[in-house]
Design a protein around this motif. Structure first.
Motif, short mmCIF file in Angstrom:
data_model
loop_
_atom_site.label_atom_id
_atom_site.label_comp_id
_atom_site.label_asym_id
_atom_site.label_seq_id
_atom_site.Cartn_x
_atom_site.Cartn_y
_atom_site.Cartn_z
N LEU A 97 199.74 52.06 -14.26
CA LEU A 97 199.38 50.69 -14.28
C LEU A 97 199.65 50.70 -13.23
O LEU A 97 200.90 50.41 -12.50
N VAL A 98 198.63 50.35 -12.07
CA VAL A 98 197.88 49.98 -10.39
C VAL A 98 198.46 48.84 -10.27
O VAL A 98 198.08 47.51 -11.59
N PRO A 99 198.91 48.23 -9.40
CA PRO A 99 199.42 46.26 -9.44
C PRO A 99 197.28 46.02 -9.41
O PRO A 99 196.85 46.41 -8.71
N LEU A 100 198.09 44.60 -8.90
CA LEU A 100 196.11 44.15 -9.49
C LEU A 100 195.67 44.25 -7.85
O LEU A 100 196.70 43.83 -7.06
N GLN A 101 194.64 44.20 -7.45
CA GLN A 101 193.66 44.13 -6.14
C GLN A 101 194.13 43.02 -5.49
O GLN A 101 193.21 42.42 -5.79
N ALA A 102 194.20 43.36 -4.13
CA ALA A 102 194.84 42.03 -3.11
C ALA A 102 193.44 42.01 -2.44
O ALA A 102 193.15 43.00 -2.16
N PRO A 103 192.77 40.77 -1.31
CA PRO A 103 192.65 41.11 -0.39
C PRO A 103 193.47 42.20 0.53
O PRO A 103 194.92 41.71 1.47
N PRO A 104 192.69 41.80 1.57
CA PRO A 104 193.62 42.93 3.02
C PRO A 104 193.94 41.57 3.72
O PRO A 104 193.08 40.44 4.04
N GLY A 115 194.63 39.07 6.59
CA GLY A 115 194.11 39.16 8.31
C GLY A 115 192.69 39.52 8.44
O GLY A 115 191.82 39.73 9.07
N ALA A 116 191.83 39.66 6.81
CA ALA A 116 189.99 40.15 6.88
C ALA A 116 189.74 38.49 7.70
O ALA A 116 188.35 39.17 7.05
N GLY A 117 190.04 37.45 7.23
CA GLY A 117 189.32 36.18 7.24
C GLY A 117 188.30 36.24 6.17
O GLY A 117 186.84 35.91 6.89
N LEU A 118 188.39 36.61 5.26
CA LEU A 118 187.08 36.12 3.88
C LEU A 118 186.85 34.85 3.67
O LEU A 118 187.81 33.93 3.60
N SER A 119 185.85 34.69 2.50
CA SER A 119 185.05 33.34 3.02
C SER A 119 186.30 32.97 1.97
O SER A 119 186.92 33.87 0.69
N ALA A 120 186.04 31.92 0.92
CA ALA A 120 187.09 31.74 -0.18
C ALA A 120 186.20 32.23 -1.88
O ALA A 120 186.82 33.32 -2.38
N SER A 121 184.86 32.30 -1.39
CA SER A 121 184.19 33.41 -2.94
C SER A 121 184.60 34.80 -2.19
O SER A 121 184.67 35.34 -3.89
N GLU A 122 184.69 35.35 -1.34
CA GLU A 122 184.45 36.64 -1.14
C GLU A 122 186.07 36.80 -1.94
O GLU A 122 186.24 37.55 -2.22
N ALA A 123 187.17 35.80 -1.40
CA ALA A 123 188.63 36.74 -1.83
C ALA A 123 189.16 36.30 -3.56
O ALA A 123 189.60 36.71 -4.04
N LEU A 124 188.27 35.47 -4.06
CA LEU A 124 188.10 35.59 -5.40
C LEU A 124 187.64 36.49 -6.19
O LEU A 124 188.09 36.60 -7.39
N SER A 125 186.46 37.62 -5.55
CA SER A 125 186.58 38.53 -5.83
C SER A 125 187.62 39.58 -6.27
O SER A 125 187.62 40.45 -7.02
N TYR A 126 188.53 39.43 -5.66
CA TYR A 126 189.95 40.22 -6.06
C TYR A 126 190.80 39.69 -7.32
O TYR A 126 191.08 38.54 -7.21
N PRO A 127 190.92 40.57 -8.21
CA PRO A 127 192.22 40.26 -9.46
C PRO A 127 193.36 38.97 -8.68
O PRO A 127 193.94 38.09 -10.06
N ALA A 128 193.87 39.47 -7.86
CA ALA A 128 195.26 38.64 -7.64
C ALA A 128 194.96 37.67 -7.14
O ALA A 128 195.76 36.49 -8.10
N VAL A 129 193.85 37.30 -6.52
CA VAL A 129 193.73 35.74 -6.26
C VAL A 129 192.74 35.09 -7.53
O VAL A 129 193.65 34.03 -7.59
#
Length: 960
Positions: free
Chosen positions: A290-297, A299-313
């Protein structure tokens, strides 16, 4: 066609209802507070699909294929129905958010969703075998399933398939990663497949391993009357088809392993799912990590909607909202949340525990608090098992299950700031009480028990502790008094690896693995340096460790950091370390770093000269070349051109002795750029062309090689323009200013500067503006302060060229004093020349002449610099405007002669045009003869600014 589970029906039951906010969807009926909501068929289909994949980004193509099955429609149709759906839901009103568009990807349903859980009644169990006496059918009693599980949907599908195909699967992972949550969800999902026969047994409360078998028997509804009920369990299960879930096996793993293996081998219709922090290691077992939940990189400067595409967020925000945090995630918050999820390693429990603190502390404060030990004590749900109520309790559970040698190894490995190798583990965790074989065995056990993660890296393996485990183990290390000794072994290990992996002084791709190995040590190098300078226990390691780290900082373009640590180490020198290889590394790095991050000071020159003296004493040829190259760079920047050729020719001699192809090509670059700046463009082109022939060797050189980042193309482009080849010059410079990540930040800065000067000569000010902006941003990111003034100077040139005289003059008048203060004269003469033109255009002729005369006086003592013909020409133009035609003619005659001597055809063309204008003014015949003769010597570049101006002049009808 995706399977839609948001409103499914089960035979004999009402359809499942999905609720969100005030809405509920049942089959195809959408209601708000119990009142039906009018919604078209397509929009309903889209809603059902998004709800079934809530929290995931559903690609546009998939939505189109589902809602318009078998039809080809334009994307505009999707947007229309999404708009209808949003309107029906009131999306965006009063803070309500349901559907988010993720640009170029698709749509995501972001609101929390609740589903009713349907559990069909199990069929009557078959009759009991002779040797067992069940009193009544075993009831199916499963733990409550979470209303919504984030980021594990695909895993559930894969795990379900594995259960059906392999029958015996262990779901393995570290504590808090979500094994129990997944197991419970799978148990519910598999009810239909196993016709209601799913049995879930939580083993974590068991204190006595001998009670495992009887607990399994009780869960199955068996009544047995002997100490070991294994045979009775197997006999009962032999002809039955069911799923047995054994949750939390690690503390009773030996007994569970034996029982599970027996059941698997002797009851062929039974499937087993075990959850554990380590494998059962028995026949038939299949591991599902069971791998960890994927988190955004970070310092990538993601928008809120882009960050919400990651399950950890998504998990973090759902739990934070459930705990009372009502603020929407903004674009500004996205990077902070990426940092938080990164620090928590994607561990579900850690994310949930941190999320509930947001309402109290705020996002940024939580990110800061995660660096301390408080995160180990944050409490979660009161109803959670004790081992899941805090991170500390979770880790206490694991720590209590390992033996003393494993505990010792775990504590000591916590000293690593980043990933580590087996050799690193042996060096740091091993000592007289922990021999190598014991450390190897303990490390293997820690990996097996999910306390250390392992990742293959080529032919070797890299290990790391999750941040939460590291914090826990470090606390234990300090408590037991082992921290100083472990930190000392760690610092010695870092020093030893950096010493032995210094790049061999030969070019070739074989250096790449060493460069990567060195780069991977950065975090540990920083941690080791911090420790040795913070405690007397590491005082004797300060100079050698800093010396070993010095070149690493240069290789990784961390010049500010290198300057700080080298300064501290040189202040700690004693008689035993003076004149050693360590002082050589420190002085070399300090001079280099000072030059680019502070100013071209006497301190920088002194450090480079001292380093060269030590290198000569130690007969260290590669360091001699490196220091001569850095001194050559220093004198370029300070405008002390009389030193350039002697230093460059000495470096060339050293390169010949070494005999390395990259070194020889790099030496040619040094000699070529020196000839260029002292005003011999013919010789400059010869040497730079030879340097370019060794380009392959230079490109293969890795960081740490003595000729690394020498780039003959940078000066060659300017030389080509001066020699009369403008088109070739532009072609030469284009690859140097690509947007790709630069190998060396200093050389990239130089490439941007020299390319900007070239495009200014060509007359393409739009490109100059772009390069100046990139230079300013690049210098700001990497702390290369002197280049900020250079970028400002280019911007001033651009403004004057565009007629924005006042703003351009102000900018140049503010940047030039900064350059002079930093002794950065390389670009000062060009900026001063442009300033004089701006002043003259505003009618401030005396000021303009003063600026030019002061610049010429500053350049003349250093010899016939490459731009002296242009400075003399510009002075002549101002002298002519003042009415001093004789002085102007003398300046132009000197400029023509000097340009010809230098082989600078482009300077000569400009000067001939100025001379023609002066002769016309004096009424002399044949004023254009010099222009025509010089223009005829060009074979290219006819669309560049100077040649177009010359052609226009030649085509004009002479005034009568």
């Amino acid at each position: 066609m995706p399977e839609i589970t948001s409103a499914r029906t089960t035979p004999g039951h009402e359809p499942e209802t999905v609720s969100f906010g005030p809405f509920s969807l049942r089959t195809r009926l959408l209601e708000k507070d119990g009142v039906p909501v009018k919604l078209g068929g397509r929009a309903t289909d889209i809603l059902r699909l998004l709800l079934s994949r809530a929290g995931e980004v559903v690609p546009k193509e998939e939505i189109l294929a589902y809602a318009w099955s078998g039809l080809v429609v334009e994307e505009i149709s999707l947007r229309v129905h999404i708009a209808e759906l949003r309107k029906a839901l009131g999306d965006g009103k009063d803070g309500a958010r349901y559907i988010t568009n993720v640009p170029s990807r698709g749509y995501c349903f972001v609101a929390p969703v609740q589903r009713s859980t349907l559990m069909p009644a199990p069929p009557p169990p078959p009759g009991p075998p002779a040797n067992a006496a069940p009193e009544k059918p075993a009831p199916v009693s499963l733990p409550h399933r979470l209303e919504r599980m984030v980021g594990r949907e695909d895993i559930l599908q894969d795990l379900s398939a594995r259960i059906l195909s392999d029958r015996f699967v262990t779901l393995r992972g570290p504590g808090g990663i979500g094994k129990t949550t997944v197991a419970v969800a799978l148990a519910h999902d598999m009810l239909a497949a196993f016709e209601g026969q799913v049995y879930f047994l939580d083993l974590s409360p068991l204190k006595d391993a001998t009670l495992v078998a009887s607990s399994v028997a009780a869960a199955l509804g068996l009544v047995v009357h002997h100490a070991d009920p294994t045979d009775s369990i197997v006999a009962f299960l032999r002809d039955r088809r069911l799923l047995l879930v054994l949750d939390g096996c690690e503390h009773v793993i030996d007994v569970v392993a034996t029982l599970a293996e027996n059941i698997h081998q002797r009851a062929s219709h039974v499937s087993i799912l075990a959850t554990s922090r380590e494998s059962l290691l028995v026949q038939g077992e299949q591991i599902f990590e069971l791998v960890p939940l994927q988190a955004p990189p970070r310092g990538a400067g993601l928008s809120a909607s882009e960050a919400l595409s990651y399950p950890a967020v998504r998990l973090f925000m759902e739990r934070a909202t459930a705990a009372g945090h009502r603020a929407d995630l903004t674009d500004d918050d996205a990077d902070v949340l990426a940092e938080i999820c990164g620090k928590l390693d994607g561990i579900a429990l850690a994310i949930e525990l941190a999320a509930v603190r947001v309402g109290v502390h705020g996002l940024r404060e939580v990110a800061t608090l995660l660096d301390g030990r408080l995160k180990l004590e944050w409490r979660g749900r009161r109803t959670a098992p004790p081992r899941h109520q805090t991170l500390g309790a979770t880790l206490d559970w694991s720590y209590g299950l390992i033996d003393e040698s494993e505990r010792t190894t775990l504590r000591r490995l916590a000293i690593f700031a980043g990933q580590f190798t087996l050799q690193g583990a042996l060096a740091v965790a091993g000592d007289a009480r922990s021999p190598a074989d014991q450390v190897v065995d303990a490390l293997g056990q820690l990996v097996a028990k999910s306390l250390v993660s392992a990742r293959p890296d080529g032919v070797s393996t890299r290990y790391r502790l999750l941040d939460t485990t590291k914090a826990y183990a470090m606390e234990k290390l300090v408590d037991c008094g082992e921290a100083p000794g472990t930190a000392r072994r760690h610092a010695a290990y870092v020093q030893q690896v950096l010493e032995t992996t210094m790049a061999p002084e030969a070019s070739g791709s074989g250096q790449a693995p060493r460069a990567q190995e060195r780069a991977s040590l950065l975090a540990d190098a920083r941690a080791a340096l911090t420790w040795v300078y913070a405690t007397d226990d590491g005082a004797d390691l300060r100079v050698p460790l800093a010396g070993a780290c010095a070149r690493l900082f240069v290789e990784l373009n961390l010049l500010n950091e290198g300057r700080i640590w080298c300064s501290r180490a040189l202040a700690a020198l004693d008689d035993s370390s003076r004149g050693t290889a360590w002082e050589l590394e420190l002085q070399s790095t300090l001079g280099h770093a000072f030059m680019f991050t502070e100013r071209n000071s006497e301190q920088a020159e002194g450090a480079l000269r001292r380093g060269l003296e030590i290198a000569e004493g130690l007969d260290d040829l590669s360091h001699r070349f490196r220091l001569l190259a850095r001194l050559n760079m220093f004198y370029r920047r300070t405008g002390e051109y009389q030193h350039l050729l002697p230093v460059a020719l000495e470096a060339e001699k050293v390169a010949r002795v070494i005999g390395d192809p990259a070194g020889l090509a790099g030496a040619k670059a040094l000699v070529g750029v020196s000839y260029h700046l002292v005003g011999n463009q013919t010789e400059a082109q010869v040497h730079l062309d030879e340097g370019v022939q060794g380009d392959a060797a230079l490109r293969s050189a890795q960081p740490g090689h003595f000729a690394y980042a020498r780039t003959p193309q940078i000066p060659l482009a300017r030389v080509l323009w001066l020699r009369g080849f403008p088109d070739r010059a532009v072609e030469c410079v284009r690859p140097l200013t690509s947007t790709a990540t630069p190998r060396d930040v200093v050389m990239h800065s130089i490439a941007l500067c020299w390319s900007a000067s070239l495009y200014g000569w060509v007359g393409d000010w739009e490109v100059v503006e772009s390069l100046a902006g990139r230079l300013s941003a690049h210098a700001g990111i990497h702390g290369l302060t002197p280049y900020q003034a250079v970028a400002a100077g280019f911007r001033g040139q651009i403004m004057i060229a565009r007629g924005e005289l006042k703003a351009g003059i102000d900018l140049l008048q503010s940047s030039l004093p900064r350059l002079h203060a930093d002794r950065y004269e390389l670009y000062a003469s060009a900026f001063a020349a442009e300033l004089s033109q701006g002043l003259a255009a505003l009618g401030r002729l005396p000021e303009a002449l003063k600026v030019l005369n002061e610049t010429i006086a500053r350049v003349e003592p250093e010899g016939a610099a490459f731009d002296m013909p242009e400075l003399l020409r510009l002075r002549a133009e101002l002298e002519a405007r003042r009415g001093d035609l004789a002085a102007a003619e003398a300046s132009l005659a000197e400029a023509v002669l000097l340009a010809e001597q230098q082989g600078a055809l482009s300077w000569r063309l400009r000067t001939e045009m100025s001379l023609a204008r002066l002769q016309r003014r004096k009424g002399l015949p044949d004023a254009l003869t010099g222009v025509a003769e010089t223009y005829a010597r060009f074979s290219e570049g006819f669309e560049t600014a100077d040649l177009k101006a010359a052609r226009l002049m030649l085509n004009e009808t002479p005034a009568r």
